[in-house]
Design a protein around this motif. Sequence first.
Motif, PDB file in Angstrom:
ATOM      1  N   UNK A  82       0.829  -1.211   0.000  1.00  0.00           N
ATOM      2  CA  UNK A  82       0.000   0.000   0.000  1.00  0.00           C
ATOM      3  C   UNK A  82       0.861   1.258   0.000  1.00  0.00           C
ATOM      4  N   UNK A  83       0.660   2.057  -1.023  1.00  0.00           N
ATOM      5  CA  UNK A  83       1.403   3.310  -1.165  1.00  0.00           C
ATOM      6  C   UNK A  83       0.497   4.355  -1.788  1.00  0.00           C
ATOM      7  N   UNK A  84       0.939   5.606  -1.659  1.00  0.00           N
ATOM      8  CA  UNK A  84       0.200   6.716  -2.248  1.00  0.00           C
ATOM      9  C   UNK A  84       1.158   7.857  -2.539  1.00  0.00           C
ATOM     10  N   UNK A  85       0.726   8.747  -3.407  1.00  0.00           N
ATOM     11  CA  UNK A  85       1.498   9.952  -3.687  1.00  0.00           C
ATOM     12  C   UNK A  85       0.576  10.957  -4.368  1.00  0.00           C
ATOM     13  N   UNK A  86       0.774  12.212  -4.025  1.00  0.00           N
ATOM     14  CA  UNK A  86       0.046  13.302  -4.674  1.00  0.00           C
ATOM     15  C   UNK A  86       1.075  14.275  -5.225  1.00  0.00           C
ATOM     16  N   UNK A  87       0.938  14.593  -6.510  1.00  0.00           N
ATOM     17  CA  UNK A  87       1.785  15.603  -7.138  1.00  0.00           C
ATOM     18  C   UNK A  87       0.878  16.719  -7.631  1.00  0.00           C
ATOM     19  N   UNK A  88       1.459  17.739  -8.209  1.00  0.00           N
ATOM     20  CA  UNK A  88       0.641  18.820  -8.771  1.00  0.00           C
ATOM     21  C   UNK A  88      -0.203  18.329  -9.945  1.00  0.00           C
ATOM     22  N   UNK A  89       0.202  17.211 -10.551  1.00  0.00           N
ATOM     23  CA  UNK A  89      -0.480  16.711 -11.736  1.00  0.00           C
ATOM     24  C   UNK A  89      -1.435  15.562 -11.476  1.00  0.00           C
ATOM     25  N   UNK A  90      -1.157  14.713 -10.461  1.00  0.00           N
ATOM     26  CA  UNK A  90      -1.945  13.488 -10.319  1.00  0.00           C
ATOM     27  C   UNK A  90      -1.920  12.932  -8.899  1.00  0.00           C
ATOM     28  N   UNK A  91      -2.844  11.998  -8.663  1.00  0.00           N
ATOM     29  CA  UNK A  91      -2.889  11.202  -7.436  1.00  0.00           C
ATOM     30  C   UNK A  91      -2.561   9.773  -7.848  1.00  0.00           C
ATOM     31  N   UNK A  92      -1.587   9.171  -7.162  1.00  0.00           N
ATOM     32  CA  UNK A  92      -1.161   7.813  -7.444  1.00  0.00           C
ATOM     33  C   UNK A  92      -1.518   6.937  -6.249  1.00  0.00           C
ATOM     34  N   UNK A  93      -2.061   5.747  -6.511  1.00  0.00           N
ATOM     35  CA  UNK A  93      -2.323   4.805  -5.422  1.00  0.00           C
ATOM     36  C   UNK A  93      -1.886   3.412  -5.849  1.00  0.00           C
ATOM     37  N   UNK A  94      -1.525   2.626  -4.848  1.00  0.00           N
ATOM     38  CA  UNK A  94      -1.195   1.221  -5.038  1.00  0.00           C
ATOM     39  C   UNK A  94      -1.738   0.502  -3.818  1.00  0.00           C
ATOM     40  N   UNK A  95      -2.528  -0.545  -4.027  1.00  0.00           N
ATOM     41  CA  UNK A  95      -3.168  -1.226  -2.908  1.00  0.00           C
ATOM     42  C   UNK A  95      -3.332  -2.709  -3.207  1.00  0.00           C
ATOM     43  N   UNK A  96      -3.699  -3.447  -2.172  1.00  0.00           N
ATOM     44  CA  UNK A  96      -3.971  -4.863  -2.307  1.00  0.00           C
ATOM     45  C   UNK A  96      -2.918  -5.708  -1.634  1.00  0.00           C
ATOM     46  N   UNK A  97      -3.117  -7.020  -1.688  1.00  0.00           N
ATOM     47  CA  UNK A  97      -2.055  -7.919  -1.248  1.00  0.00           C
ATOM     48  C   UNK A  97      -2.028  -9.144  -2.145  1.00  0.00           C
ATOM     49  N   UNK A  98      -3.110  -9.846  -2.330  1.00  0.00           N
ATOM     50  CA  UNK A  98      -3.108 -10.901  -3.339  1.00  0.00           C
ATOM     51  C   UNK A  98      -3.384 -10.307  -4.720  1.00  0.00           C
ATOM     52  N   UNK A  99      -4.434  -9.535  -4.795  1.00  0.00           N
ATOM     53  CA  UNK A  99      -4.744  -8.819  -6.030  1.00  0.00           C
ATOM     54  C   UNK A  99      -4.306  -7.372  -5.819  1.00  0.00           C
ATOM     55  N   UNK A 100      -3.300  -6.949  -6.565  1.00  0.00           N
ATOM     56  CA  UNK A 100      -2.763  -5.605  -6.387  1.00  0.00           C
ATOM     57  C   UNK A 100      -3.263  -4.687  -7.490  1.00  0.00           C
ATOM     58  N   UNK A 101      -3.525  -3.444  -7.114  1.00  0.00           N
ATOM     59  CA  UNK A 101      -4.051  -2.461  -8.060  1.00  0.00           C
ATOM     60  C   UNK A 101      -3.236  -1.178  -7.983  1.00  0.00           C
ATOM     61  N   UNK A 102      -2.819  -0.680  -9.126  1.00  0.00           N
ATOM     62  CA  UNK A 102      -2.146   0.610  -9.235  1.00  0.00           C
ATOM     63  C   UNK A 102      -3.101   1.521  -9.977  1.00  0.00           C
ATOM     64  N   UNK A 103      -3.314   2.735  -9.429  1.00  0.00           N
ATOM     65  CA  UNK A 103      -4.212   3.684 -10.076  1.00  0.00           C
ATOM     66  C   UNK A 103      -3.540   5.052 -10.143  1.00  0.00           C
ATOM     67  N   UNK A 104      -3.943   5.808 -11.129  1.00  0.00           N
ATOM     68  CA  UNK A 104      -3.475   7.183 -11.275  1.00  0.00           C
ATOM     69  C   UNK A 104      -4.667   7.999 -11.739  1.00  0.00           C
ATOM     70  N   UNK A 105      -4.816   9.182 -11.162  1.00  0.00           N
ATOM     71  CA  UNK A 105      -5.893  10.089 -11.564  1.00  0.00           C
ATOM     72  C   UNK A 105      -5.321  11.492 -11.721  1.00  0.00           C
ATOM     73  N   UNK A 106      -5.470  12.081 -12.897  1.00  0.00           N
ATOM     74  CA  UNK A 106      -5.029  13.461 -13.060  1.00  0.00           C
ATOM     75  C   UNK A 106      -5.812  14.386 -12.133  1.00  0.00           C
ATOM     76  N   UNK A 107      -5.140  15.357 -11.562  1.00  0.00           N
ATOM     77  CA  UNK A 107      -5.783  16.297 -10.654  1.00  0.00           C
ATOM     78  C   UNK A 107      -6.953  16.999 -11.346  1.00  0.00           C
TER      79      UNK A 107
END
Length: 169
Positions: A82-107
């Motif tokens: 599980x990780x996260x990050x917010x930049x001026x351009x986007x929000x990044x997430x990573x979650x899960x343990x067996x099934x892992x998901x990486x997501x990015x959303x432009x601000x």
Amino acid sequence: MTEHTANTALRLRPPAHRVSRRAIGYWTATAAILWIVLVGLQTVIVVTSDDPPSFLTVTLVVSCVLAPLHLLVMPQWRYRVHRWEVTDEAVYTQAGWLKQEWRIAPVSRIQTVDIERDPFEQLFGLAKITVTTASAAGPLRISGLAHDRALELADELTKTTQAVRGDAT
């Protein structure tokens, strides 16, 4: 924005920040409650039944082996993923343990930012943030944040979103 920043800003990559270490205890406690209920129900049926079904005895033994393994492995594994990050351009997430998901959303696509805390999260001093976007994939969720950090992050996302022109669609 430099050309390098424009080319790398929205690429899918591991986010920089881990969630709070207290999330390990939270995930362990919530999983333990489910295991206690499951093993407890199986035990009551096996002990109080005159002729318990043999499959139930087998599932009770399996549950008694799997529960401690799950409680030892899952929270640690989730913490590493599980990780996260917010930049001026986007929000990044990573979650899960067996099934892992990486997501990015432009601000520019963010519509709402919500903070939520269930009773157990409150006990552990944690919160989750839900970032709703104009996306069919649904909202991004950042779980396991320290409550104070979640408040700061929601404020930061709100300010960043307001500074970006557009209608988030």
